[in-house]
Write a protein that holds these residues in place. Sequence first.
Motif, short mmCIF file in Angstrom:
data_model
loop_
_atom_site.label_atom_id
_atom_site.label_comp_id
_atom_site.label_asym_id
_atom_site.label_seq_id
_atom_site.Cartn_x
_atom_site.Cartn_y
_atom_site.Cartn_z
N UNK A 242 71.31 8.26 -35.51
CA UNK A 242 70.68 9.47 -36.03
C UNK A 242 71.38 9.98 -37.28
N UNK A 243 70.58 10.53 -38.18
CA UNK A 243 71.16 11.15 -39.37
C UNK A 243 71.24 12.65 -39.13
N UNK A 244 72.41 13.20 -39.26
CA UNK A 244 72.59 14.64 -39.18
C UNK A 244 73.62 15.04 -40.22
N UNK A 245 73.82 16.37 -40.33
CA UNK A 245 74.71 16.84 -41.38
C UNK A 245 76.12 17.03 -40.80
N UNK A 246 76.77 15.93 -40.48
CA UNK A 246 78.12 16.01 -39.94
C UNK A 246 79.05 16.54 -41.03
N UNK A 247 79.72 17.65 -40.76
CA UNK A 247 80.63 18.19 -41.78
C UNK A 247 82.09 18.03 -41.38
N UNK A 248 82.44 18.58 -40.21
CA UNK A 248 83.86 18.55 -39.87
C UNK A 248 84.21 17.23 -39.18
N UNK A 249 83.27 16.63 -38.48
CA UNK A 249 83.55 15.38 -37.79
C UNK A 249 84.31 15.57 -36.49
N UNK A 250 84.54 16.81 -36.11
CA UNK A 250 85.37 17.08 -34.94
C UNK A 250 84.65 17.90 -33.88
N UNK A 251 83.33 18.00 -34.03
CA UNK A 251 82.57 18.75 -33.03
C UNK A 251 82.79 20.25 -33.12
N UNK A 252 83.13 20.76 -34.29
CA UNK A 252 83.42 22.19 -34.40
C UNK A 252 82.46 22.95 -35.29
N UNK A 253 82.00 22.34 -36.37
CA UNK A 253 81.25 23.12 -37.36
C UNK A 253 79.83 23.42 -36.87
N UNK A 254 79.32 22.64 -35.92
CA UNK A 254 78.04 22.96 -35.30
C UNK A 254 76.81 22.42 -36.02
N UNK A 255 76.97 21.68 -37.11
CA UNK A 255 75.79 21.27 -37.88
C UNK A 255 75.08 20.05 -37.33
N UNK A 256 75.74 19.25 -36.51
CA UNK A 256 75.14 17.96 -36.16
C UNK A 256 74.68 17.91 -34.72
N UNK A 257 74.51 19.10 -34.10
CA UNK A 257 74.11 19.10 -32.69
C UNK A 257 72.68 18.60 -32.53
N UNK A 258 72.51 17.78 -31.51
CA UNK A 258 71.19 17.28 -31.12
C UNK A 258 71.04 17.75 -29.68
N UNK A 259 70.28 18.83 -29.48
CA UNK A 259 70.29 19.45 -28.15
C UNK A 259 71.71 19.88 -27.85
N UNK A 260 72.24 19.43 -26.72
CA UNK A 260 73.61 19.78 -26.38
C UNK A 260 74.60 18.70 -26.80
N UNK A 261 74.10 17.67 -27.45
CA UNK A 261 74.98 16.57 -27.86
C UNK A 261 75.43 16.77 -29.30
N UNK A 262 76.59 16.25 -29.60
CA UNK A 262 77.08 16.34 -30.98
C UNK A 262 77.08 14.95 -31.60
N UNK A 263 76.39 14.86 -32.72
CA UNK A 263 76.25 13.57 -33.39
C UNK A 263 77.61 13.02 -33.82
N UNK A 264 78.51 13.89 -34.23
CA UNK A 264 79.76 13.41 -34.84
C UNK A 264 80.72 12.83 -33.81
N UNK A 265 80.66 13.32 -32.58
CA UNK A 265 81.59 12.81 -31.58
C UNK A 265 80.89 11.97 -30.51
N UNK A 266 79.65 12.35 -30.18
CA UNK A 266 78.94 11.61 -29.12
C UNK A 266 77.97 10.60 -29.70
#
Lengths: 282, 329
Positions: A242-266
């Motif tokens: 999936x393409x999302x706007x991952x910014x911090x890469x650490x699951x903190x900035x909140x931009x890449x959430x897909x439902x309750x999942x985080x694109x950057x870590x999960x």
Amino acid sequence: MSSGSPPCPATLLSIRPLSGDTSLFTLQVPEGAQVGGEQPWQFEPGQFLQLSVPGAGEAPISYCGVPTPDRRVELCIRRVGRVTTALHHALPGDQLAVRGPFGRGFPLRHYLGRDILLVAGGLGMAPLRALLHTLLAERQRFGRLTLLYGAKAPDALLFRHELTDLAGRKDLLLRLAVDRAVACPAAIPSCREALLPELLDGLALTPGRTFVPVCGPPSLYRALIPPLLARGVTPDRIHLSLERRMQCGQGRCGHCAVGSLLCCTEGPVFAYSTLLGIEGAL
Amino acid sequence: MPLFLLPHNALDACLQRLRSVAELHGPRRDTDGLCRLAPLPEGVRPDLTTLRTLLPAKKYLLPPVETTLTFRPGEGYRLPRLPDTPLILLGLHPCDLAAIAYLDRQFLAAPPDPTYAARRAAITLVGTGCSPDGYCSCLTHPSPLPTPCDLFLHPVEEGFLVTAESDRGKELCRSLAGLLQADRRCPPPSARDRFAPPLPPPSTEELDLSLPDWRELADHCLGCGACSIACPTCACFELLEYATLDAAGAERRRRWDSCLFKGHAMVAGGESFQQERWQRFRYRYQHKYRGFGPLQGLPSCVGCGRCRVQCPSGLDLRPLAERLERREA
């Protein structure tokens, strides 16, 4: 996962134009460099890094090659935003910076001994090239390999020089599609004018032993998944990046959430079964 | 746990001693009538009766804008000098403290965020008991989060009963010797017990799209993001890069963001996966009450009521949450 540590330096070695707005950038990370204990040139296909262009910012980019002992990193980047535009103005020798690797890539251990049907749409070829080269490096460990790749027009097909070589391989089935075939390059015989999902027609596919890694725009997922399911491929075997706007890469900035999942870590690679029912996932 | 009484007439002297240890901040009512967390220099008394400050304590831990990296040619990217000025934050209510516990989980989990960790380590937290009003939902929907603090002041008729809740708190109590009187009465409930027993967490199943309220409520939402700004646990941020004037260096800053803003879920090229306002509205609800990522299943609403007070359209997610939770019970 890379920490909140600063990005480490990387030198731009070369820029190779691949299409009108997309180029292959090769970077080299200096020996001994690391980011919070992570080595940005050690990665798995499907993972991404954060590329910094000083003064312009940082953008998440999928790894496009395979790890090399001389710490080179290949990134296939389209000029589309602030950072990537600045990058297309960069010159070999320029100092950039990287953090990574981030996220979960394609689950390679599940792919051992299985048939793999790779489906790439447009720029989605970038992470799938990393996967393809990884599979080809240990070709005997996998079953039947197929690559379906579609682009808008023949000159938008990325890595054309490699596709010609791949088309000649006996251990890989390559099928290419372009939306508008003004003139399909004769050098790539597997190319035809079609929509990417149409390439599934007549394709030998054994659902029970096939995994389908896919990367492309959301419209590809919407068009491709129904025919795959109809052919008997189960949702847990369709792996989408999936393409999302991952910014911090650490699951903190909140931009890449897909439902309750985080694109950057999960993610960014998820089994379709995981995404079922998640609003706005595809 | 040692218990002391701080009589009303010793409060000023106590604050003066705290000022000698660190910069003292707490709730202060300004001439515009608003109560803010602000510096409390000598001669300025805290307003310990107002229930909620305009902005929560997150502004100290995660400032609205802060530099997280600097770049110089030849040096590359580096962390800036980390903040280390000791600060005592006075007058935080249990919900404020629970919110800090939530931010701690988000920013101190391995690998910790360097600037957050530095700010957090430099802050001493002094909690104060309160009586919830109609905007608070801490009693009807208590947070399952702990309420970390160093000292806690329980209001009683004669002043405050003081408990030390950490080593740093015990040390502070020692530095207040002569002002605090040993007290033998039964200790009041701990800060944590000021929340009622938590309800079972709501299920993390997907929210029902068919509920008409989503669109109906979202129709009233102006998308201004005031609720996110005022929320003590909303911590979405965006990273921005600024080139220095000589164009050789750069500074990377993080700035508060809100998932109600259109750009929040936008990817390069302009496509967004939360195009419609009602989708963003639902998304915020989902993250507030269901959590996400490693904190999935943990509601982050601590019940402070700031969003309900601040919303220019008077929107309130609480009744919706209650309805959904009842459906699932």
